[in-house]
Design an enzyme around this catalytic site. Structure first.
Site, PDB file in Angstrom:
ATOM      1  N   PRO A 195       0.783  -1.233   0.000  1.00 31.93           N
ATOM      2  CA  PRO A 195       0.000   0.000   0.000  1.00 31.93           C
ATOM      3  C   PRO A 195       0.819   1.290   0.000  1.00 31.93           C
ATOM      4  CG  PRO A 195      -0.139  -1.104   2.113  1.00 31.93           C
ATOM      5  CD  PRO A 195       0.501  -2.073   1.162  1.00 31.93           C
ATOM      6  N   ASN A 196       0.303   2.232  -0.735  1.00 30.61           N
ATOM      7  CA  ASN A 196       0.829   3.604  -0.831  1.00 30.61           C
ATOM      8  C   ASN A 196       2.116   3.723  -1.646  1.00 30.61           C
ATOM      9  OD1 ASN A 196      -1.251   4.847   0.822  1.00 30.61           O
ATOM     10  ND2 ASN A 196      -0.309   3.744   2.531  1.00 30.61           N
ATOM     11  N   ARG A 211       5.202  11.068  -2.389  1.00 33.17           N
ATOM     12  CA  ARG A 211       4.989  10.719  -0.990  1.00 33.17           C
ATOM     13  C   ARG A 211       6.284  10.867  -0.183  1.00 33.17           C
ATOM     14  NH1 ARG A 211       4.819   4.583   1.219  1.00 33.17           N
ATOM     15  NH2 ARG A 211       4.146   5.070   3.337  1.00 33.17           N
ATOM     16  N   TYR A 238      11.450   8.688   0.962  1.00 32.58           N
ATOM     17  CA  TYR A 238      11.350   7.660  -0.076  1.00 32.58           C
ATOM     18  C   TYR A 238      11.959   8.050  -1.428  1.00 32.58           C
ATOM     19  CZ  TYR A 238       8.120   5.637   3.309  1.00 32.58           C
ATOM     20  OH  TYR A 238       7.562   5.114   4.445  1.00 32.58           O
ATOM     21  N   ASN A 249       8.020  -5.642  -1.155  1.00 33.35           N
ATOM     22  CA  ASN A 249       8.004  -4.507  -0.230  1.00 33.35           C
ATOM     23  C   ASN A 249       6.576  -4.441   0.296  1.00 33.35           C
ATOM     24  OD1 ASN A 249       7.953  -2.172   1.188  1.00 33.35           O
ATOM     25  ND2 ASN A 249       9.019  -0.929  -0.340  1.00 33.35           N
ATOM     26  N   ALA A 297       3.263  -0.767   4.621  1.00 36.09           N
ATOM     27  CA  ALA A 297       2.706  -0.731   5.986  1.00 36.09           C
ATOM     28  C   ALA A 297       2.276  -2.118   6.479  1.00 36.09           C
ATOM     29  CB  ALA A 297       1.538   0.237   6.045  1.00 36.09           C
ATOM     30  N   HIS A 305       4.223  -4.322   9.072  1.00 35.82           N
ATOM     31  CA  HIS A 305       4.109  -4.163  10.520  1.00 35.82           C
ATOM     32  C   HIS A 305       2.772  -4.629  11.076  1.00 35.82           C
ATOM     33  CE1 HIS A 305       7.499  -1.750   9.371  1.00 35.82           C
ATOM     34  NE2 HIS A 305       6.729  -0.927   8.698  1.00 35.82           N
ATOM     35  N   ASP A 337       1.881 -15.525   6.601  1.00 40.35           N
ATOM     36  CA  ASP A 337       1.429 -16.909   6.439  1.00 40.35           C
ATOM     37  C   ASP A 337       1.391 -17.323   4.969  1.00 40.35           C
ATOM     38  OD1 ASP A 337       1.162 -17.172   9.160  1.00 40.35           O
ATOM     39  OD2 ASP A 337      -1.029 -17.127   9.192  1.00 40.35           O
ATOM     40  N   GLU A 374      12.500  -9.694   1.503  1.00 42.00           N
ATOM     41  CA  GLU A 374      11.762  -8.507   1.959  1.00 42.00           C
ATOM     42  C   GLU A 374      12.613  -7.273   1.714  1.00 42.00           C
ATOM     43  OE1 GLU A 374      10.838  -8.714   6.146  1.00 42.00           O
ATOM     44  OE2 GLU A 374      10.252  -6.594   6.211  1.00 42.00           O
ATOM     45  N   HIS A 389      12.830  -2.828   1.777  1.00 39.80           N
ATOM     46  CA  HIS A 389      12.283  -1.521   2.172  1.00 39.80           C
ATOM     47  C   HIS A 389      13.188  -0.424   1.650  1.00 39.80           C
ATOM     48  CE1 HIS A 389       9.418  -3.419   4.828  1.00 39.80           C
ATOM     49  NE2 HIS A 389      10.410  -4.215   5.219  1.00 39.80           N
ATOM     50  N   SER A 407      13.273   2.742   2.928  1.00 44.02           N
ATOM     51  CA  SER A 407      13.841   3.395   4.113  1.00 44.02           C
ATOM     52  C   SER A 407      14.378   2.333   5.070  1.00 44.02           C
ATOM     53  CB  SER A 407      12.759   4.236   4.807  1.00 44.02           C
ATOM     54  OG  SER A 407      11.716   3.396   5.285  1.00 44.02           O
ATOM     55  N   ARG A 447      13.419   4.520  12.226  1.00 49.24           N
ATOM     56  CA  ARG A 447      12.251   5.392  12.188  1.00 49.24           C
ATOM     57  C   ARG A 447      11.400   5.190  13.440  1.00 49.24           C
ATOM     58  NH1 ARG A 447       9.517   4.814   6.541  1.00 49.24           N
ATOM     59  NH2 ARG A 447       8.473   6.681   7.321  1.00 49.24           N
ATOM     60  N   ARG A 499       7.632   0.698  13.408  1.00 51.30           N
ATOM     61  CA  ARG A 499       8.158   0.148  12.148  1.00 51.30           C
ATOM     62  C   ARG A 499       9.279  -0.869  12.389  1.00 51.30           C
ATOM     63  NH1 ARG A 499       5.838   3.476   8.151  1.00 51.30           N
ATOM     64  NH2 ARG A 499       5.453   5.539   8.983  1.00 51.30           N
TER      65      ARG A 499
HETATM   66  C1  DQA Z   1       8.434   0.964   3.596  1.00 50.74           C
HETATM   67  C2  DQA Z   1       8.559   1.179   5.104  1.00 50.74           C
HETATM   68  C3  DQA Z   1       7.213   0.993   5.797  1.00 50.74           C
HETATM   69  O1  DQA Z   1       7.336   1.206   7.190  1.00 50.74           O
HETATM   70  C4  DQA Z   1       6.198   1.967   5.248  1.00 50.74           C
HETATM   71  O2  DQA Z   1       4.929   1.735   5.811  1.00 50.74           O
HETATM   72  C5  DQA Z   1       6.132   1.989   3.762  1.00 50.74           C
HETATM   73  C6  DQA Z   1       7.359   1.838   2.988  1.00 50.74           C
HETATM   74  C7  DQA Z   1       9.752   1.287   2.862  1.00 50.74           C
HETATM   75  O3  DQA Z   1       9.884   0.871   1.711  1.00 50.74           O
HETATM   76  O4  DQA Z   1      10.627   1.971   3.408  1.00 50.74           O
HETATM   77  O5  DQA Z   1       5.072   2.214   3.183  1.00 50.74           O
HETATM   78  O6  DQA Z   1       8.132  -0.404   3.359  1.00 50.74           O
END
Ligand code: DQA
Length: 146
Positions: free
Chosen positions: A13-14, A21, A26, A77, A80, A83, A90, A101, A103, A105, A110, A114
């Site tokens: 998401p996002n 953003r 980011y 990735n 959110a 977390h 699962d 995995e 990320h 950031s 942070r 997170r």
């Molecule tokens: C993220 C880190 C997450 O905590 C955050 O919710 C994101 C992006 C990252 O790529 O740094 O949406 O996964």
């Protein structure tokens, strides 16, 4: 191309808002621009990569469940959902294919909430804090698992 050579890259998401953003966290590249870089590296590495994005936990879970039919590894990735999502963790465990995995950031630098990743224990490993380079490192790590 054989399934073994294909990698699925998933964005949660996002991440469709990348570019606008919180660029101080980011960066300024859009998801589209990142995807082009991933595809360029995929070509160099001789693997086929499919990149998908969803804001929906259920859709991501469905894609992870189906992944073993077509793909040899996943780069995710979870954004959110990292977390919060036992369902994504699962699904990765059930899929049983190597998952990396990533990320953008550094999630440990942070806010406190997170620092815990539900996904980490189901993944082969985690790459966090290298900006968009995290995806490239993640793809290299996934290809090494094929
Ligand atoms: C993220 C880190 C997450 O905590 C955050 O919710 C994101 C992006 C990252 O790529 O740094 O949406 O996964």
């Amino acid at each position: 191309m054989a399934k073994k050579k294909k990698v699925l890259v998933l964005n949660g998401p996002n991440l469709n808002l990348l570019g606008k953003r919180q660029p101080e966290i980011y960066g300024r590249l859009t998801l589209e621009q990142i995807n082009r870089r991933i595809q360029a590296l995929a070509k160099e590495l001789g693997v086929e990569v499919e990149v998908r994005h969803s804001n929906s936990e259920g859709e991501l879970v469905g894609w992870i469940q189906d992944a073993p039919k077509q793909f040899g590894a996943i780069v995710i990735n979870p954004a959110a959902y990292t977390h919060s999502s036992v369902a994504i963790r699962d699904a990765i465990t059930a899929a049983g294919i190597p998952t990396v995995e990533v990320h953008i950031s550094n999630i440990y630098k942070r806010e406190e909430f997170r620092r815990y990743s539900y996904v980490a224990a189901a993944a082969v490993g985690q790459i966090t804090g290298f900006g968009v380079e995290s995806y490239m490192l993640g793809l290299r790590a996934a290809v090494a698992q094929l």
